[in-house]
Write an enzyme that holds these catalytic residues in place. Structure first.
Site, PDB file in Angstrom:
ATOM      1  N   ARG A  50      75.746 -73.329 -33.480  1.00  0.00           N
ATOM      2  CA  ARG A  50      74.559 -74.173 -33.501  1.00  0.00           C
ATOM      3  C   ARG A  50      73.886 -74.324 -32.138  1.00  0.00           C
ATOM      4  NH1 ARG A  50      75.617 -78.869 -38.098  1.00  0.00           N
ATOM      5  NH2 ARG A  50      76.149 -77.383 -39.756  1.00  0.00           N
ATOM      6  N   ASP A 160      66.397 -91.253 -39.199  1.00  0.00           N
ATOM      7  CA  ASP A 160      67.348 -90.170 -38.972  1.00  0.00           C
ATOM      8  C   ASP A 160      67.527 -90.008 -37.466  1.00  0.00           C
ATOM      9  OD1 ASP A 160      68.509 -87.847 -40.997  1.00  0.00           O
ATOM     10  OD2 ASP A 160      68.441 -87.198 -38.911  1.00  0.00           O
TER      11      ASP A 160
END
Length: 301
Positions: A50, A160
């Protein structure tokens, strides 16, 4: 798009030696401190996968160099967390939750309002909203039960950690194949099908978009008291990424913002059993305050 200059090769990281154990440990501690997410040792390759592209984009030759950049640059720290977080989501995910709302919770609210036991107001918090499918699913369910003109004031706060997914959620545009996740009557009433240059896409209609307010929020941080209390809090498939102490703190924080008779919805693999929190399970993965009294504000803005 930028074309690389001739002869200028981007730095490469050998996959088998991409991150040293000591560097993984530093990222592990940083990510836990900043986001509450605990990367177990077996997640080393996930971190490499990632973050590796971002390391190369910055022209850095090692994860240690990237760690120094992240420590020194708050904006890069946010980008790093964007890459680490998992953002899988669907419309009307875990249908039993929505059945509970439509068959029990919303009728109870309507009955209580009719006898003057509650205001005609509902506040909902989608506490890990990802790309918006959850809060817009909630918006559709609310509008179906409390349509315009019914006298109800509706509000959804969607938060978020990831700025990247919040941008997509605010745009409220998805591939048309996502429409298969939405009940047909809701789809026809609240979603727009793209045409021309937007063919193959769908967008939330203006009624839905007007209901949802997006904000970046880190669940491991304190939540401003002015945020108020909510009748429903959805925090699904998030706690599984926290260790036990972080999970305890996050849930306790959520409960402080849950209305006296509100419900907290968790993911299908999550439970508060054995945590010693003042909650009771209404049905699996749905919790309310253990002691229901008259004290405390209800859905205070």
């Amino acid at each position: 798009m930028r074309r690389e200059e001739a002869g200028a090769a981007a730095p490469t990281l050998a996959p088998e030696r991409a991150i040293a154990a000591r560097d993984f440990a530093k990222f592990q501690a940083l990510i836990h401190r900043e986001a509450g997410i605990w990367l177990a040792p077996e997640k080393q390759m996930l971190l490499v996968g990632r973050l590796g592209r971002r390391v190369r984009e910055l022209g850095l030759g090692s994860f240690d160099a990237y760690y120094q950049r992240v420590e020194a640059d708050p904006d890069e720290r946010v980008r790093m967390l964007d890459h680490i977080t998992t953002n899988e989501t669907h419309f009307f995910r875990e249908p039993r939750h929505f059945e509970l709302l439509e068959e029990q919770v919303f009728p109870r609210w309507i009955a209580e309002a009719a006898r003057g036991a509650r205001p005609r107001r509902a506040r909902v918090w989608s506490a890990a909203c990802s790309t918006g499918e959850e809060p817009y699913s909630l918006a559709m369910a609310l509008l179906r039960a409390f349509p315009p003109g019914s006298g109800w004031e509706l509000e959804i706060l969607a938060t978020d950690l990831s700025t990247r997914v919040l941008e997509r959620a605010r745009a409220a545009v998805w591939p048309l194949e996502k429409s298969r996740e939405i009940p047909v009557d809701h789809l026809k009433a609240y979603m727009w099908k793209g045409t021309g240059t937007q063919e193959g896409l769908m967008k939330a209609g203006p009624e839905l978009r007007a209901l949802v307010r997006f904000a970046r929020l880190n669940l491991v941080d304190e939540v401003d008291a002015s945020t108020g209390r909510f009748d429903l809090i959805f925090c699904r498939n998030v706690l599984i990424y926290f260790d036990a102490p972080t999970k305890q703190r996050v849930v306790a924080r959520l409960l402080r913002h849950l209305a006296t008779d509100g419900q907290l919805f968790l993911g299908h693999a999550e439970s508060l059993s054995g945590m010693g929190l003042p909650v009771r399970s209404e049905v699996p993965t749905v919790y309310s305050h253990a002691a229901r009294g008259d004290a405390g504000a209800r859905s205070s803005p």
